[in-house]
Design a protein around this motif. Structure first.
Motif, PDB file in Angstrom:
ATOM      1  N   THR A   1       0.834  -1.201   0.000  1.00 27.56           N
ATOM      2  CA  THR A   1       0.000   0.000   0.000  1.00 27.56           C
ATOM      3  C   THR A   1       0.868   1.249   0.000  1.00 27.56           C
ATOM      4  N   GLY A   2       0.363   2.300  -0.624  1.00 28.47           N
ATOM      5  CA  GLY A   2       1.062   3.575  -0.691  1.00 28.47           C
ATOM      6  C   GLY A   2       1.972   3.673  -1.903  1.00 28.47           C
ATOM      7  N   HIS A   3       2.245   4.911  -2.280  1.00 21.59           N
ATOM      8  CA  HIS A   3       3.107   5.213  -3.431  1.00 21.59           C
ATOM      9  C   HIS A   3       4.570   5.028  -3.065  1.00 21.59           C
ATOM     10  N   LYS A   4       5.328   4.442  -3.971  1.00 20.57           N
ATOM     11  CA  LYS A   4       6.770   4.314  -3.765  1.00 20.57           C
ATOM     12  C   LYS A   4       7.372   5.710  -3.654  1.00 20.57           C
ATOM     13  N   GLN A   5       8.176   5.909  -2.606  1.00 24.12           N
ATOM     14  CA  GLN A   5       8.817   7.204  -2.419  1.00 24.12           C
ATOM     15  C   GLN A   5      10.334   7.111  -2.366  1.00 24.12           C
ATOM     16  N   PHE A   6      10.820   5.995  -1.785  1.00 24.58           N
ATOM     17  CA  PHE A   6      12.254   5.894  -1.559  1.00 24.58           C
ATOM     18  C   PHE A   6      12.759   4.500  -1.896  1.00 24.58           C
ATOM     19  N   GLU A   7      14.013   4.443  -2.251  1.00 25.85           N
ATOM     20  CA  GLU A   7      14.669   3.165  -2.486  1.00 25.85           C
ATOM     21  C   GLU A   7      14.544   2.284  -1.242  1.00 25.85           C
TER      22      GLU A   7
ATOM     23  N   PRO B   1      11.791   6.291 -11.609  1.00 27.69           N
ATOM     24  CA  PRO B   1      11.100   7.463 -11.090  1.00 27.69           C
ATOM     25  C   PRO B   1      10.926   8.541 -12.166  1.00 27.69           C
ATOM     26  N   ASN B   2       9.808   9.271 -12.085  1.00 21.41           N
ATOM     27  CA  ASN B   2       9.642  10.425 -12.965  1.00 21.41           C
ATOM     28  C   ASN B   2      10.237  11.650 -12.260  1.00 21.41           C
ATOM     29  N   GLU B   3      10.120  12.811 -12.867  1.00 21.35           N
ATOM     30  CA  GLU B   3      10.734  14.015 -12.285  1.00 21.35           C
ATOM     31  C   GLU B   3      10.155  14.353 -10.918  1.00 21.35           C
ATOM     32  N   ALA B   4       8.834  14.201 -10.759  1.00 16.67           N
ATOM     33  CA  ALA B   4       8.205  14.491  -9.463  1.00 16.67           C
ATOM     34  C   ALA B   4       8.725  13.536  -8.384  1.00 16.67           C
ATOM     35  N   ASP B   5       8.888  12.259  -8.732  1.00 16.34           N
ATOM     36  CA  ASP B   5       9.406  11.277  -7.778  1.00 16.34           C
ATOM     37  C   ASP B   5      10.833  11.635  -7.363  1.00 16.34           C
ATOM     38  N   LYS B   6      11.654  12.025  -8.332  1.00 13.01           N
ATOM     39  CA  LYS B   6      13.044  12.393  -8.046  1.00 13.01           C
ATOM     40  C   LYS B   6      13.115  13.638  -7.162  1.00 13.01           C
ATOM     41  N   THR B   7      12.285  14.631  -7.476  1.00 14.02           N
ATOM     42  CA  THR B   7      12.284  15.878  -6.724  1.00 14.02           C
ATOM     43  C   THR B   7      11.866  15.650  -5.276  1.00 14.02           C
ATOM     44  N   PHE B   8      10.808  14.848  -5.081  1.00  9.27           N
ATOM     45  CA  PHE B   8      10.339  14.560  -3.721  1.00  9.27           C
ATOM     46  C   PHE B   8      11.413  13.855  -2.908  1.00  9.27           C
TER      47      PHE B   8
ATOM     48  N   GLY C   1      14.849   5.365  -5.658  1.00  9.72           N
ATOM     49  CA  GLY C   1      14.899   3.985  -6.128  1.00  9.72           C
ATOM     50  C   GLY C   1      14.724   3.951  -7.641  1.00  9.72           C
ATOM     51  N   SER C   2      14.761   2.749  -8.184  1.00 12.19           N
ATOM     52  CA  SER C   2      14.654   2.572  -9.638  1.00 12.19           C
ATOM     53  C   SER C   2      14.396   1.099  -9.928  1.00 12.19           C
ATOM     54  N   ASP C   3      14.502   0.735 -11.176  1.00 11.41           N
ATOM     55  CA  ASP C   3      14.377  -0.658 -11.613  1.00 11.41           C
ATOM     56  C   ASP C   3      13.056  -1.290 -11.194  1.00 11.41           C
TER      57      ASP C   3
END
Length: 160
Positions: free
Chosen positions: A58-64, A94-101, A110-112
């Motif tokens: 549950t919840g949006h991925k935010q961090f590696e 991640p998109n730009e918003a994910d990277k910025t946050f 995170g990635s992959d």
């Protein structure tokens, strides 16, 4: 018996992509709470698959390392026929918003993130339902279909 087991193991390594000549998959929709992936065509859904998610579903991925599957709009941006998890197709997280946050919090986003099949021989298949660290897991036969039907650049919308 042993011959059958050897054939099953070897067939698990034969992850050559299928060919597909049907209608184009124009969009993917993932409903995390329902654990359901839908491949849409131009005018109707083409296929629906049950999925497994990250170990924190549950919840949006935010961090590696948070074990979450992203939420939002992304693209299928790559494919990996040599994946550790049978075949896999990549999601543009991640998109730009994910990277910025993540950067504002002093962390990596995170990635992959991939849609992938089951683990290849030698990979621990513990917790089969939610066995990923944020990816979207399907069976080997399902990823073979998805891999054949979905092209790079196809949008994917991921809903809570």
């Amino acid at each position: 018996m042993l011959g059958g087991l050897s054939a099953a193991v070897l067939s698990g390594c034969a992850n050559k992509p299928q060919t597909y000549n049907g209608p184009e998959a124009t969009r993917l929709r993932l409903y995390k709470s329902q654990r359901m992936l839908v491949l849409d065509g131009v005018s109707e859904p083409l296929r629906t698959y049950p999925v497994g998610l990250g170990f924190a579903p549950t919840g949006h991925k935010q961090f590696e390392g948070d074990g979450r599957t992203p939420e939002g709009s992304y693209l299928i941006d790559r494919r990996n026929p040599e994946s550790l998890f049978h075949l896999s197709i990549g999601i543009s997280y991640p998109n730009e918003a994910d990277k910025t946050f993540a950067a504002a919090q002093g962390k990596s986003p995170g990635s992959d993130i991939f849609i992938h099949g089951g683990p290849r021989p030698g990979i621990d298949p513990t917790n089969v339902r939610d066995r990923t660290a944020g990816c979207i897991a399907v069976t080997d036969s399902q990823i073979e279909e998805i891999y054949a039907m979905v092209r790079d650049g196809t949008p994917i919308d991921i809903y809570a």
